[in-house]
Design a protein around this motif. Structure first.
Motif, mmCIF file in Angstrom:
data_model
loop_
_atom_site.group_PDB
_atom_site.id
_atom_site.type_symbol
_atom_site.label_atom_id
_atom_site.label_comp_id
_atom_site.label_asym_id
_atom_site.label_seq_id
_atom_site.Cartn_x
_atom_site.Cartn_y
_atom_site.Cartn_z
ATOM 1 N N ILE A 257 25.034 56.447 3.274
ATOM 2 C CA ILE A 257 24.554 55.149 2.670
ATOM 3 C C ILE A 257 23.133 55.007 3.212
ATOM 4 N N VAL A 258 22.042 55.160 2.357
ATOM 5 C CA VAL A 258 20.809 54.841 2.931
ATOM 6 C C VAL A 258 20.357 53.456 2.325
ATOM 7 N N THR A 259 19.825 52.701 2.960
ATOM 8 C CA THR A 259 19.211 51.473 2.702
ATOM 9 C C THR A 259 17.954 51.116 3.113
ATOM 10 N N ALA A 260 17.167 50.178 2.693
ATOM 11 C CA ALA A 260 15.828 49.793 3.285
ATOM 12 C C ALA A 260 15.885 49.570 4.899
ATOM 13 N N GLU A 261 16.901 49.066 5.417
ATOM 14 C CA GLU A 261 17.192 48.760 6.693
ATOM 15 C C GLU A 261 17.320 50.033 7.670
ATOM 16 N N MET B 269 21.087 47.883 -7.669
ATOM 17 C CA MET B 269 21.221 49.088 -8.214
ATOM 18 C C MET B 269 21.429 49.974 -7.007
ATOM 19 N N VAL B 270 22.015 51.006 -7.155
ATOM 20 C CA VAL B 270 22.252 52.028 -6.107
ATOM 21 C C VAL B 270 22.323 53.303 -7.025
ATOM 22 N N GLY B 271 21.505 54.209 -6.157
ATOM 23 C CA GLY B 271 21.200 55.533 -6.836
ATOM 24 C C GLY B 271 21.897 56.593 -6.014
ATOM 25 N N PHE B 272 22.012 57.712 -6.788
ATOM 26 C CA PHE B 272 22.683 59.014 -5.904
ATOM 27 C C PHE B 272 21.651 60.162 -5.960
ATOM 28 N N ASP B 273 21.507 60.513 -4.595
ATOM 29 C CA ASP B 273 20.643 61.349 -4.291
ATOM 30 C C ASP B 273 19.602 60.818 -3.473
ATOM 31 N N ALA B 274 18.835 61.477 -2.566
ATOM 32 C CA ALA B 274 17.882 60.944 -1.723
ATOM 33 C C ALA B 274 16.796 61.829 -1.673
ATOM 34 N N GLY B 275 16.052 62.106 -2.820
ATOM 35 C CA GLY B 275 14.702 62.942 -2.931
ATOM 36 C C GLY B 275 13.502 61.944 -2.685
ATOM 37 N N PRO B 276 12.349 62.462 -2.346
ATOM 38 C CA PRO B 276 11.272 61.815 -2.214
ATOM 39 C C PRO B 276 10.954 60.735 -3.179
ATOM 40 N N ALA B 277 11.247 60.675 -4.399
ATOM 41 C CA ALA B 277 11.081 59.724 -5.453
ATOM 42 C C ALA B 277 12.119 58.781 -5.422
ATOM 43 N N GLN B 278 13.261 59.256 -5.095
ATOM 44 C CA GLN B 278 14.332 57.995 -4.763
ATOM 45 C C GLN B 278 14.241 57.133 -3.399
ATOM 46 N N VAL B 279 13.685 57.916 -2.523
ATOM 47 C CA VAL B 279 13.381 57.299 -1.340
ATOM 48 C C VAL B 279 12.082 56.101 -1.592
ATOM 49 N N LYS B 280 11.231 56.621 -2.312
ATOM 50 C CA LYS B 280 10.044 55.755 -2.797
ATOM 51 C C LYS B 280 10.505 54.639 -3.524
ATOM 52 N N GLN B 281 11.430 54.811 -4.431
ATOM 53 C CA GLN B 281 12.203 53.620 -5.134
ATOM 54 C C GLN B 281 13.069 52.694 -4.116
ATOM 55 N N LEU B 282 13.596 53.319 -3.227
ATOM 56 C CA LEU B 282 14.227 52.169 -2.191
ATOM 57 C C LEU B 282 13.375 51.416 -1.491
ATOM 58 N N LYS B 283 12.329 52.153 -0.882
ATOM 59 C CA LYS B 283 11.146 51.402 -0.158
ATOM 60 C C LYS B 283 10.393 50.569 -1.153
ATOM 61 N N ASP B 284 10.217 50.777 -2.195
ATOM 62 C CA ASP B 284 9.646 49.653 -3.351
ATOM 63 C C ASP B 284 10.605 48.628 -3.859
ATOM 64 N N GLY B 285 11.762 48.774 -3.375
ATOM 65 C CA GLY B 285 12.542 47.752 -3.618
ATOM 66 C C GLY B 285 13.202 47.926 -5.233
ATOM 67 N N VAL B 286 13.112 49.129 -6.041
ATOM 68 C CA VAL B 286 13.436 49.448 -7.263
ATOM 69 C C VAL B 286 15.202 49.574 -7.158
ATOM 70 N N VAL B 287 15.545 50.159 -5.860
ATOM 71 C CA VAL B 287 17.052 50.260 -5.816
ATOM 72 C C VAL B 287 17.360 49.772 -4.331
ATOM 73 N N GLN B 288 18.431 49.217 -4.343
ATOM 74 C CA GLN B 288 18.852 48.805 -3.337
ATOM 75 C C GLN B 288 19.581 49.675 -2.179
ATOM 76 N N ALA B 289 20.129 50.832 -2.559
ATOM 77 C CA ALA B 289 20.758 51.829 -1.917
ATOM 78 C C ALA B 289 20.690 53.088 -2.425
ATOM 79 N N LEU B 290 20.905 54.110 -1.524
ATOM 80 C CA LEU B 290 20.809 55.662 -2.180
ATOM 81 C C LEU B 290 22.449 56.357 -1.465
ATOM 82 N N ILE B 291 22.791 57.049 -2.250
ATOM 83 C CA ILE B 291 23.848 57.676 -1.711
ATOM 84 C C ILE B 291 23.298 59.123 -1.275
ATOM 85 N N ALA B 292 23.378 59.436 -0.376
ATOM 86 C CA ALA B 292 22.798 60.855 0.006
ATOM 87 C C ALA B 292 23.747 61.903 0.429
#
Length: 77
Positions: free
Chosen positions: A57-61, A1-24
């Motif tokens: 594009i923000v990813t865990a990597e 799943m890819v999220g749109f926006d990169a706020g603190p909650a979305q970044v936490k979801q990325l780091k927790d593996g809930v989403v695979q990428a964010l579009i910031a």
């Protein structure tokens, strides 16, 4: 799943593996361009009807890389 926006909650979801990428979006750039256009309009100068902005594009990597860190949204000013 890819999220749109990169706020603190979305970044936490990325780091927790809930989403695979964010579009910031680049809110600083968007805001600066908006202010530039508003100033031009007030001065009676030509304004641009549509101005494309970039996104990152923000990813865990790459989330901890300095160039990506600067596009993450902050919780406060």
């Amino acid at each position: 799943m890819v999220g749109f926006d990169a706020g603190p909650a979305q970044v936490k979801q990325l780091k927790d593996g809930v989403v695979q990428a964010l579009i910031a979006q680049l809110p600083g750039d968007i805001g600066a361009k908006g202010v530039e256009q508003a100033v031009a309009a007030v001065r009676g100068e030509q304004v641009t009807a549509s101005i494309p902005t970039e996104a990152t594009i923000v990813t865990a990597e790459n989330v901890d890389q300095p160039d990506v860190q600067k596009v993450l949204y902050k919780a406060g000013c």
